[in-house]
Scaffold this active site. Structure first.
Site, PDB file in Angstrom:
ATOM      1  N   ALA A  59     -26.276 -46.693   9.929  1.00  0.00           N
ATOM      2  CA  ALA A  59     -27.216 -47.194   8.912  1.00  0.00           C
ATOM      3  C   ALA A  59     -28.474 -46.340   8.798  1.00  0.00           C
ATOM      4  O   ALA A  59     -29.224 -46.477   7.833  1.00  0.00           O
ATOM      5  CB  ALA A  59     -27.601 -48.632   9.233  1.00  0.00           C
ATOM      6  N   THR A  60     -28.704 -45.463   9.791  1.00  0.00           N
ATOM      7  CA  THR A  60     -29.896 -44.619   9.721  1.00  0.00           C
ATOM      8  C   THR A  60     -29.545 -43.236   9.154  1.00  0.00           C
ATOM      9  O   THR A  60     -30.412 -42.368   9.074  1.00  0.00           O
ATOM     10  CB  THR A  60     -30.503 -44.417  11.135  1.00  0.00           C
ATOM     11  OG1 THR A  60     -29.465 -43.869  11.977  1.00  0.00           O
ATOM     12  CG2 THR A  60     -30.987 -45.725  11.731  1.00  0.00           C
ATOM     13  N   GLY A  61     -28.299 -43.029   8.777  1.00  0.00           N
ATOM     14  CA  GLY A  61     -27.847 -41.702   8.356  1.00  0.00           C
ATOM     15  C   GLY A  61     -28.068 -41.419   6.880  1.00  0.00           C
ATOM     16  O   GLY A  61     -28.519 -42.281   6.110  1.00  0.00           O
ATOM     17  N   ALA A 104     -26.014 -43.634   4.235  1.00  0.00           N
ATOM     18  CA  ALA A 104     -26.556 -44.993   4.126  1.00  0.00           C
ATOM     19  C   ALA A 104     -27.856 -44.971   3.317  1.00  0.00           C
ATOM     20  O   ALA A 104     -28.069 -45.819   2.441  1.00  0.00           O
ATOM     21  CB  ALA A 104     -26.798 -45.568   5.516  1.00  0.00           C
ATOM     22  N   ARG A 160     -27.679 -45.782  16.921  1.00  0.00           N
ATOM     23  CA  ARG A 160     -28.295 -45.664  18.252  1.00  0.00           C
ATOM     24  C   ARG A 160     -29.804 -45.781  18.211  1.00  0.00           C
ATOM     25  O   ARG A 160     -30.434 -46.210  19.175  1.00  0.00           O
ATOM     26  CB  ARG A 160     -27.932 -44.308  18.874  1.00  0.00           C
ATOM     27  CG  ARG A 160     -26.482 -44.181  19.269  1.00  0.00           C
ATOM     28  CD  ARG A 160     -26.174 -42.746  19.613  1.00  0.00           C
ATOM     29  NE  ARG A 160     -26.611 -41.854  18.525  1.00  0.00           N
ATOM     30  CZ  ARG A 160     -26.509 -40.533  18.527  1.00  0.00           C
ATOM     31  NH1 ARG A 160     -26.003 -39.928  19.571  1.00  0.00           N
ATOM     32  NH2 ARG A 160     -26.910 -39.817  17.505  1.00  0.00           N
ATOM     33  N   LYS A 175     -14.716 -40.120   4.242  1.00  0.00           N
ATOM     34  CA  LYS A 175     -14.049 -38.828   4.374  1.00  0.00           C
ATOM     35  C   LYS A 175     -14.862 -37.948   5.316  1.00  0.00           C
ATOM     36  O   LYS A 175     -16.053 -38.202   5.472  1.00  0.00           O
ATOM     37  CB  LYS A 175     -13.881 -38.181   3.003  1.00  0.00           C
ATOM     38  CG  LYS A 175     -15.142 -37.471   2.472  1.00  0.00           C
ATOM     39  CD  LYS A 175     -14.819 -36.557   1.331  1.00  0.00           C
ATOM     40  CE  LYS A 175     -15.707 -35.349   1.353  1.00  0.00           C
ATOM     41  NZ  LYS A 175     -15.559 -34.423   0.274  1.00  0.00           N
ATOM     42  N   HIS A 186     -14.831 -41.481  -3.181  1.00  0.00           N
ATOM     43  CA  HIS A 186     -15.776 -42.028  -4.163  1.00  0.00           C
ATOM     44  C   HIS A 186     -15.441 -41.616  -5.594  1.00  0.00           C
ATOM     45  O   HIS A 186     -15.893 -42.244  -6.538  1.00  0.00           O
ATOM     46  CB  HIS A 186     -17.229 -41.708  -3.795  1.00  0.00           C
ATOM     47  CG  HIS A 186     -17.596 -40.277  -3.955  1.00  0.00           C
ATOM     48  ND1 HIS A 186     -17.419 -39.358  -2.966  1.00  0.00           N
ATOM     49  CD2 HIS A 186     -18.133 -39.607  -4.990  1.00  0.00           C
ATOM     50  CE1 HIS A 186     -17.820 -38.185  -3.396  1.00  0.00           C
ATOM     51  NE2 HIS A 186     -18.263 -38.292  -4.615  1.00  0.00           N
ATOM     52  N   HIS A 195     -10.211 -35.535  -3.494  1.00  0.00           N
ATOM     53  CA  HIS A 195     -10.685 -35.933  -4.829  1.00  0.00           C
ATOM     54  C   HIS A 195      -9.776 -35.434  -5.953  1.00  0.00           C
ATOM     55  O   HIS A 195      -9.373 -36.193  -6.830  1.00  0.00           O
ATOM     56  CB  HIS A 195     -12.090 -35.384  -5.090  1.00  0.00           C
ATOM     57  CG  HIS A 195     -13.082 -35.731  -4.029  1.00  0.00           C
ATOM     58  ND1 HIS A 195     -13.192 -36.999  -3.519  1.00  0.00           N
ATOM     59  CD2 HIS A 195     -14.023 -34.998  -3.395  1.00  0.00           C
ATOM     60  CE1 HIS A 195     -14.148 -37.010  -2.606  1.00  0.00           C
ATOM     61  NE2 HIS A 195     -14.663 -35.813  -2.506  1.00  0.00           N
TER      62      HIS A 195
HETATM   63  P1  NAP Z   1     -25.542 -38.435   9.327  1.00  0.00           P
HETATM   64  O1  NAP Z   1     -26.694 -38.331   8.403  1.00  0.00           O
HETATM   65  O2  NAP Z   1     -25.385 -37.428  10.414  1.00  0.00           O
HETATM   66  O3  NAP Z   1     -25.602 -39.889   9.984  1.00  0.00           O
HETATM   67  C1  NAP Z   1     -24.784 -40.258  11.047  1.00  0.00           C
HETATM   68  C2  NAP Z   1     -25.116 -41.676  11.438  1.00  0.00           C
HETATM   69  O4  NAP Z   1     -24.335 -41.997  12.584  1.00  0.00           O
HETATM   70  C3  NAP Z   1     -26.564 -41.897  11.813  1.00  0.00           C
HETATM   71  O5  NAP Z   1     -26.971 -43.170  11.352  1.00  0.00           O
HETATM   72  C4  NAP Z   1     -26.521 -41.896  13.328  1.00  0.00           C
HETATM   73  O6  NAP Z   1     -27.592 -42.675  13.774  1.00  0.00           O
HETATM   74  C5  NAP Z   1     -25.180 -42.534  13.587  1.00  0.00           C
HETATM   75  N1  NAP Z   1     -24.614 -42.211  14.875  1.00  0.00           N
HETATM   76  C6  NAP Z   1     -24.416 -40.977  15.406  1.00  0.00           C
HETATM   77  N2  NAP Z   1     -23.871 -41.080  16.623  1.00  0.00           N
HETATM   78  C7  NAP Z   1     -23.731 -42.395  16.874  1.00  0.00           C
HETATM   79  C8  NAP Z   1     -23.241 -43.153  17.962  1.00  0.00           C
HETATM   80  N3  NAP Z   1     -22.772 -42.564  19.079  1.00  0.00           N
HETATM   81  N4  NAP Z   1     -23.238 -44.494  17.875  1.00  0.00           N
HETATM   82  C9  NAP Z   1     -23.697 -45.106  16.760  1.00  0.00           C
HETATM   83  N5  NAP Z   1     -24.180 -44.456  15.698  1.00  0.00           N
HETATM   84  C10 NAP Z   1     -24.195 -43.118  15.761  1.00  0.00           C
HETATM   85  O7  NAP Z   1     -24.159 -38.458   8.536  1.00  0.00           O
HETATM   86  P2  NAP Z   1     -23.902 -38.935   7.035  1.00  0.00           P
HETATM   87  O8  NAP Z   1     -24.147 -37.791   6.147  1.00  0.00           O
HETATM   88  O9  NAP Z   1     -24.626 -40.215   6.791  1.00  0.00           O
HETATM   89  O10 NAP Z   1     -22.331 -39.150   7.043  1.00  0.00           O
HETATM   90  C11 NAP Z   1     -21.711 -40.288   7.599  1.00  0.00           C
HETATM   91  C12 NAP Z   1     -20.208 -40.223   7.316  1.00  0.00           C
HETATM   92  O11 NAP Z   1     -20.018 -40.200   5.906  1.00  0.00           O
HETATM   93  C13 NAP Z   1     -19.513 -38.971   7.838  1.00  0.00           C
HETATM   94  O12 NAP Z   1     -18.173 -39.297   8.162  1.00  0.00           O
HETATM   95  C14 NAP Z   1     -19.495 -38.033   6.621  1.00  0.00           C
HETATM   96  O13 NAP Z   1     -18.449 -37.104   6.684  1.00  0.00           O
HETATM   97  C15 NAP Z   1     -19.279 -39.049   5.530  1.00  0.00           C
HETATM   98  N6  NAP Z   1     -19.744 -38.601   4.217  1.00  0.00           N
HETATM   99  C16 NAP Z   1     -21.058 -38.369   3.983  1.00  0.00           C
HETATM  100  C17 NAP Z   1     -21.471 -37.980   2.730  1.00  0.00           C
HETATM  101  C18 NAP Z   1     -22.927 -37.744   2.425  1.00  0.00           C
HETATM  102  O14 NAP Z   1     -23.240 -37.521   1.261  1.00  0.00           O
HETATM  103  N7  NAP Z   1     -23.817 -37.798   3.397  1.00  0.00           N
HETATM  104  C19 NAP Z   1     -20.537 -37.819   1.684  1.00  0.00           C
HETATM  105  C20 NAP Z   1     -19.188 -38.071   1.947  1.00  0.00           C
HETATM  106  C21 NAP Z   1     -18.809 -38.468   3.217  1.00  0.00           C
HETATM  107  P3  NAP Z   1     -28.276 -42.560  15.212  1.00  0.00           P
HETATM  108  O15 NAP Z   1     -28.587 -41.129  15.452  1.00  0.00           O
HETATM  109  O16 NAP Z   1     -29.477 -43.448  15.072  1.00  0.00           O
HETATM  110  O17 NAP Z   1     -27.275 -43.109  16.154  1.00  0.00           O
END
Ligand code: NAP
Length: 483
Positions: A18-20, A23, A51, A147, A177, A239
């Site tokens: 949720a912090t990523g 989200a 975390r 994905k 998506h 896609h």
């Molecule tokens: P991100 O910004 O790196 O965020 C990862 C999230 O996972 C953070 O909230 C992180 O928070 C959490 N996390 C990491 N390790 C963890 C652990 N051990 N336990 C619990 N939480 C943990 O990644 P993202 O871009 O949001 O992408 C998330 C997923 O969506 C990935 O599979 C990515 O391939 C997919 N995706 C993303 C996009 C996009 O536009 N961003 C598009 C398509 C698909 P903490 O560090 O606080 O734990």
């Protein structure tokens, strides 16, 4: 035309990660917009998990900032304050033991429960196992996975097998998506709710189909990830394959998740193996907007493609003889995603040669402005005799649907609402993903075994010259890449 908002049932939605970035940019702003639209009730609960050690108030603050940044036009202070009350936060390490009891206590018995895995795929197994072993999920709980779903057939199979240990297929929502886009769904409506197109929708009347997903950006900060992936894995296997399926599939017997996905699967299985000359790979060069691909990924030896163009053929009665050309790439001339169905020219022209009718085209635009148009030949207005001119019959959704149309839900919003409604039609089934990898794997392994490099192309261009030749040799041309 005012769209009808039908509220979804009450739910508890847990967002892991949720912090990523995802989200912040998509999931939380999307949920807020659905709340403002009246689709989410005041009783729903949205529980963030990651975390980062923070309390509910800090998470609400973070969510509020994300919504202000990524859904600014929807911000209404009273509505935002009400929405934030739905939010709570649990500190959880997916690989740890703490926090799971607290998460369980947050879940309400008898209420629809969904778990969004917005984390790296390497954590899917840890989360699935802990949800099950802590008794947090039950038979009707849904999980949403992002994905990339694997990087080849073996890893996708392993992921499916692992998820199947804890969840049955009816609980697993694999997000693509692209399938949540209004136009993509409209494609099914246009094909299967009208008599006009279906009789022409075959090799006898369709000359060829083009699918283009062009980006103007380079790999940016995702260089390391992208260099291990490339355009085929990042775009084509998922896609573009999904778009191809929706164009090429047979009418399902009913608009039902498995009936639709059965037909999509048949298309993937009917794809001929790709011939070596039917693919072009490219890498962008440095341009005014930034460095070239090799500098962007900091790997001078990289053979990963930032552009790919392919010619596909489908071995079934409907499509034998109609090629499907796909191309996608970064740092191209314009940002656009579109499907172009080019029909055959009339078999005989009654007009002078100079006035010969041009082929009709159905252009389905997914971005930037979702809509469809059909080019038709008409007489040029005026007294100048019988001169033909090609004009578009336009159906821009923003115009056709008025105010509501221009404010259409983002793909993520729509897909999350489908998860709550329990509708899997727009999500990929495990066997579909595996079939797509089974077709893609040999293309990737042949490339890895070959000594060749991708063709360089100018930033801001339409891709490498060889991609143009892929069509020229068949006496066809790509539609110009334009926004
Ligand atoms: P991100 O910004 O790196 O965020 C990862 C999230 O996972 C953070 O909230 C992180 O928070 C959490 N996390 C990491 N390790 C963890 C652990 N051990 N336990 C619990 N939480 C943990 O990644 P993202 O871009 O949001 O992408 C998330 C997923 O969506 C990935 O599979 C990515 O391939 C997919 N995706 C993303 C996009 C996009 O536009 N961003 C598009 C398509 C698909 P903490 O560090 O606080 O734990």
């Amino acid at each position: 035309m005012v769209s009808r908002i039908i509220p979804v049932e009450d739910f508890d939605l847990v967002i892991f990660g949720a912090t990523g970035d995802l989200a912040r940019r998509k999931i939380l702003p999307g949920l807020y917009r659905r709340f403002v639209a009246g689709q989410i009730q005041d009783s729903a609960r949205i529980i963030g998990a990651a975390r980062t050690d923070q309390n509910d108030a800090a998470f609400r603050e973070e969510a509020s900032a994300a919504i202000r940044e990524f859904a600014p036009s929807a911000v209404d202070e009273a509505a935002l304050a009400s929405f934030l009350k739905l939010l709570s936060y649990v500190t959880i390490d997916a690989r740890g033991t703490a926090g799971w009891d607290r998460l369980k206590s947050e879940m309400r018995p008898g209420v629809t429960a969904a778990f969004y895995f917005s984390v790296a795929p390497a954590l899917f197994g840890d989360i699935a196992e802990r949800l099950a072993s802590n008794g947090i999920t039950h038979d009707d709980s849904r999980i949403v996975v992002e994905k990339p779903f694997g990087r080849d057939l073996a890893s996708a199979k392993a992921l499916n097998k692992m998820l199947a240990r804890y969840f049955h297929e009816g609980q697993i929502y694999r997000i693509d998506h692209y399938l949540g886009k209004e136009t993509v769904q409209n494609l099914m409506a246009v094909r299967f709710a009208n008599i006009l197109f279906e009789p022409l929708w075959n090799a006898q009347y369709v000359d060829h189909v083009q699918i283009t997903v062009a980006e103007t950006v380079g790999v940016g900060g995702r260089g390391e990830y992208y260099d291990h992936s490339g355009a085929i894995r990042d775009m084509v296997q998922n896609h573009m394959m999904q778009l191809l399926c929706l164009i090429a599939m047979e009418p399902p017997y009913h608009f039902d998740p498995d009936a639709v996905r059965d037909e999509k699967l048949k298309v993937i299985r009917a794809l001929d193996p790709l011939k070596p000359g039917d693919i072009v790979r490219g890498q962008y060069l440095a341009g005014p907007d930034g460095p070239g691909y090799l500098d962007d990924v900091e790997n001078a030896e990289s053979r990963t493609e930032s552009f790919v163009a392919l010619k596909l053929t489908i071995a079934n009665w409907r499509w034998t003889g109609t090629p499907f050309y796909l191309r996608t790439g970064k740092r191209l001339r314009a940002r656009t995603s579109e499907i172009v169905v080019t029909f055959k020219e009339p078999p005989h022209s009654i007009f002078d040669e100079a006035e010969a009718p041009k082929a009709n085209q159905l252009v389905i635009k997914l971005q930037p402005n979702e809509g469809m148009h059909l080019t038709v030949m008409i007489k040029e207005p005026g007294p100048g005799g019988m001169r033909l001119v090609q004009v578009p019959l336009d159906m821009s959704f923003a115009d056709a649907l008025g105010q509501e149309g221009s404010d259409m839900p983002d793909a993520y919003e729509r897909l999350i609402m489908d998860v709550i409604r329990g509708n899997q039609t727009l999500f990929m089934r495990g066997d579909e993903v595996e079939a797509a990898w089974a077709w893609t794997d040999p293309i990737i392994s042949d490339w890895e075994a070959a000594p060749t490099r991708p063709e360089p192309y100018d930033a801001g261009s339409s891709g490498p010259e060889e991609a143009l030749r892929l069509l020229h040799r068949d006496d066809r041309r790509w539609r110009e890449i334009r926004a």
